[in-house]
Design a protein around this motif. Structure first.
Motif, PDB file in Angstrom:
ATOM      1  N   GLU A 157       3.546   1.618   8.270  1.00 34.96           N
ATOM      2  CA  GLU A 157       2.798   1.728   9.528  1.00 34.96           C
ATOM      3  C   GLU A 157       3.631   1.251  10.715  1.00 34.96           C
ATOM      4  O   GLU A 157       3.506   1.788  11.811  1.00 34.96           O
ATOM      5  CB  GLU A 157       1.484   0.932   9.453  1.00 34.96           C
ATOM      6  CG  GLU A 157       0.382   1.635   8.688  1.00 34.96           C
ATOM      7  CD  GLU A 157       0.044   3.019   9.243  1.00 34.96           C
ATOM      8  OE1 GLU A 157      -0.360   3.105  10.413  1.00 34.96           O
ATOM      9  OE2 GLU A 157       0.202   4.012   8.513  1.00 34.96           O
ATOM     10  N   ARG A 160       6.275   3.845  11.502  1.00 34.96           N
ATOM     11  CA  ARG A 160       5.718   4.972  12.220  1.00 34.96           C
ATOM     12  C   ARG A 160       5.804   4.796  13.745  1.00 34.96           C
ATOM     13  O   ARG A 160       6.021   5.750  14.478  1.00 34.96           O
ATOM     14  CB  ARG A 160       4.256   5.171  11.810  1.00 34.96           C
ATOM     15  CG  ARG A 160       3.804   6.601  12.003  1.00 34.96           C
ATOM     16  CD  ARG A 160       2.450   6.763  12.584  1.00 34.96           C
ATOM     17  NE  ARG A 160       1.421   5.984  11.933  1.00 34.96           N
ATOM     18  CZ  ARG A 160       0.515   6.482  11.106  1.00 34.96           C
ATOM     19  NH1 ARG A 160       0.565   7.753  10.783  1.00 34.96           N
ATOM     20  NH2 ARG A 160      -0.415   5.710  10.625  1.00 34.96           N
ATOM     21  N   GLN A 181       3.350   4.466  -1.015  1.00 35.70           N
ATOM     22  CA  GLN A 181       2.837   4.707   0.347  1.00 35.70           C
ATOM     23  C   GLN A 181       3.921   5.307   1.242  1.00 35.70           C
ATOM     24  O   GLN A 181       3.645   6.190   2.051  1.00 35.70           O
ATOM     25  CB  GLN A 181       2.370   3.392   0.987  1.00 35.70           C
ATOM     26  CG  GLN A 181       1.209   2.723   0.286  1.00 35.70           C
ATOM     27  CD  GLN A 181      -0.128   3.297   0.716  1.00 35.70           C
ATOM     28  OE1 GLN A 181      -0.212   4.053   1.680  1.00 35.70           O
ATOM     29  NE2 GLN A 181      -1.176   2.951  -0.016  1.00 35.70           N
ATOM     30  N   LYS A 184       4.630   8.928   0.337  1.00 41.41           N
ATOM     31  CA  LYS A 184       3.537   9.760   0.832  1.00 41.41           C
ATOM     32  C   LYS A 184       3.763  10.103   2.307  1.00 41.41           C
ATOM     33  O   LYS A 184       3.412  11.182   2.769  1.00 41.41           O
ATOM     34  CB  LYS A 184       2.218   8.991   0.665  1.00 41.41           C
ATOM     35  CG  LYS A 184       1.023   9.869   0.436  1.00 41.41           C
ATOM     36  CD  LYS A 184      -0.108   9.126  -0.275  1.00 41.41           C
ATOM     37  CE  LYS A 184      -0.847   8.195   0.665  1.00 41.41           C
ATOM     38  NZ  LYS A 184      -1.872   7.395  -0.028  1.00 41.41           N
ATOM     39  N   LYS A 185       4.367   9.153   3.047  1.00 41.00           N
ATOM     40  CA  LYS A 185       4.632   9.376   4.471  1.00 41.00           C
ATOM     41  C   LYS A 185       5.960  10.089   4.714  1.00 41.00           C
ATOM     42  O   LYS A 185       6.400  10.194   5.863  1.00 41.00           O
ATOM     43  CB  LYS A 185       4.588   8.043   5.218  1.00 41.00           C
ATOM     44  CG  LYS A 185       3.173   7.488   5.261  1.00 41.00           C
ATOM     45  CD  LYS A 185       3.042   6.119   5.873  1.00 41.00           C
ATOM     46  CE  LYS A 185       1.570   5.718   5.870  1.00 41.00           C
ATOM     47  NZ  LYS A 185       1.316   4.289   5.707  1.00 41.00           N
ATOM     48  N   LYS A 186       6.633  10.524   3.617  1.00 43.29           N
ATOM     49  CA  LYS A 186       7.857  11.338   3.705  1.00 43.29           C
ATOM     50  C   LYS A 186       9.084  10.604   4.260  1.00 43.29           C
ATOM     51  O   LYS A 186       9.951  11.207   4.861  1.00 43.29           O
ATOM     52  CB  LYS A 186       7.611  12.605   4.548  1.00 43.29           C
ATOM     53  CG  LYS A 186       6.457  13.478   4.064  1.00 43.29           C
ATOM     54  CD  LYS A 186       6.953  14.545   3.091  1.00 43.29           C
ATOM     55  CE  LYS A 186       5.840  15.473   2.663  1.00 43.29           C
ATOM     56  NZ  LYS A 186       5.039  14.915   1.540  1.00 43.29           N
ATOM     57  N   TYR A 187       9.139   9.282   4.092  1.00 44.81           N
ATOM     58  CA  TYR A 187      10.360   8.566   4.447  1.00 44.81           C
ATOM     59  C   TYR A 187      11.310   8.612   3.255  1.00 44.81           C
ATOM     60  O   TYR A 187      10.872   8.736   2.117  1.00 44.81           O
ATOM     61  CB  TYR A 187      10.046   7.114   4.825  1.00 44.81           C
ATOM     62  CG  TYR A 187       9.146   6.994   6.028  1.00 44.81           C
ATOM     63  CD1 TYR A 187       9.457   7.673   7.211  1.00 44.81           C
ATOM     64  CD2 TYR A 187       7.987   6.234   5.998  1.00 44.81           C
ATOM     65  CE1 TYR A 187       8.625   7.579   8.322  1.00 44.81           C
ATOM     66  CE2 TYR A 187       7.154   6.130   7.107  1.00 44.81           C
ATOM     67  CZ  TYR A 187       7.481   6.815   8.260  1.00 44.81           C
ATOM     68  OH  TYR A 187       6.658   6.721   9.346  1.00 44.81           O
TER      69      TYR A 187
END
Ligand SMILES: C[S@@+](CC[C@H](N)C(=O)[O-])C[C@H]1O[C@@H](n2cnc3c(N)ncnc32)[C@H](O)[C@@H]1O
Ligand SMILES: *[C@@H]1O[C@H](CO)[C@@H](O)[C@H](O)[C@H]1NC(C)=O
Length: 316
Positions: A157, A160, A181, A184-187
């Motif tokens: 977060e 981001r 996590q 899932k956020k494509k990092y």
């Protein structure tokens, strides 16, 4: 099944009683003290519009002369306000909070708090807003750079907030549920003993609230120096003060293997001492500020606050 349901019922009644007793000061301060070991320290006594001015205050007279001009004054801006409003709203959702509280008490027998939060997707953190990040780095909203490396990124977060400025974003994490996590956020997730050896150089390395939670903070500083772009590269580093290092291992807390020698007690004194430690690792402080490190609340508190010092470091 019936046994399970009665256990849930007893648990709910227990929590309801606990909530009633919450008005008792003793219990509240006693519990927040034990929560400190789970990194969620001082629960809020007064609402934020009463005490938020203290979150940003710095007595510049007690800073070393070299650091004084580098201080950037921050304040409660819209981005921070939005996080607080959202957090207050979420902590009011009783059924979700009950579910989280129940699941955490089950998992805490064998998992670290960080991993439980990752698994349940709760307890997100807030370090700085986009405006605060830009002001610290002295860049505009349209500034673009190539590569960011966020060490100990948590659930991503905070990553981001920085992400609009970068084309490629690399992260590291210790906790497996946090890695899920982040994926899932494509990092791009790098292994914690691999990022030092990829041969890539980074324009910005962020190391937010990690130095006091890892086993080798001094080595980590030197490793960051070695993979940072040597002229334009910058490190953005946040640290909770007063400095209180410990490492989460499963459900237990351990002393770190390497000691970082932070001296002084006041926020300003510890900042002075940190500047010397950074210098030894090959960094100069370019700017720094004081910010509240915010964590989403639970059924007992709207949110939690820790005291952060956030530095921008340039290679010497
Ligand atoms: C306090 S959290 C900070 C998360 C986020 N950067 C923030 O500022 O909110 C520290 C995180 O570092 C992770 N961590 C601990 N040791 C690490 C290491 N050696 N390498 C990478 N991550 C580590 C922990 O799993 C935890 O999620
Ligand atoms: C947050 O909530 C307060 C009080 O309800 C409101 O006045 C304020 O406009 C909100 N701020 C943001 C940025 O959402």
């Amino acid at each position: 099944m019936r046994l399970f349901l009665s256990w849930v019922l007893i648990y709910v009644v227990f929590l309801a009683v606990l909530r009633k007793m919450w008005s008792s000061r003793y219990l509240r301060s006693h519990l927040s003290r034990s929560l400190y070991m789970n990194m969620l320290s001082h629960s809020q006594e007064a609402p934020y519009w009463d005490c938020s001015h203290k979150w940003y205050a710095c007595d510049t007279q007690t800073l070393s002369e070299a650091l004084r001009p580098m201080f950037v004054q921050s304040y409660l801006d819209d981005g921070t306000q939005t996080f607080l409003n959202r957090s207050i709203e979420k902590s009011g959702w009783l059924s979700i909070q009950l579910y989280h509280s129940f699941m955490s008490s089950v998992f805490s027998m064998f998992m670290s708090r960080t991993s439980i939060n990752g698994l349940l997707g709760r307890g997100s953190m807030f370090v700085f807003s986009q405006e605060q990040f830009q002001r610290l780095l002295r860049v505009g909203p349209d500034w673009k750079s190539l590569r960011l490396l966020d060490l100990g990124a948590g659930d991503g977060e905070v990553t981001r907030v920085m992400s609009p400025h970068f084309e490629e974003i690399y992260v590291t994490e210790m906790s497996q549920t946090m890695i899920w996590q982040l994926q899932k956020k494509k990092y791009r997730v790098l292994n914690i003993d691999e990022w030092q050896k990829t041969g890539l150089q980074y324009d910005i390395i962020s190391c937010l609230n990690l130095l006091d939670r890892c086993h080798q903070p001094v080595t980590l500083l030197k490793e960051m120096r070695s993979v940072l772009e040597p002229t334009r590269g910058r490190v953005i580093l946040a640290l909770v003060l007063p400095f209180h290092p410990y490492v989460e291992n499963g459900g237990k807390w351990e002393k770190p293997a390497e000691a970082m020698d932070v001296t002084g007690t006041a926020w300003e004194e510890q900042v002075n001492s940190l500047a010397d430690i950074f210098k030894e690792a090959g960094f100069a402080v370019e700017t720094f500020t004081r910010l509240p490190y915010l964590c989403e609340g639970d059924m007992y508190n709207d949110y939690y606050v820790l005291d952060d010092a956030v530095f921008v470091l340039r290679p010497l």
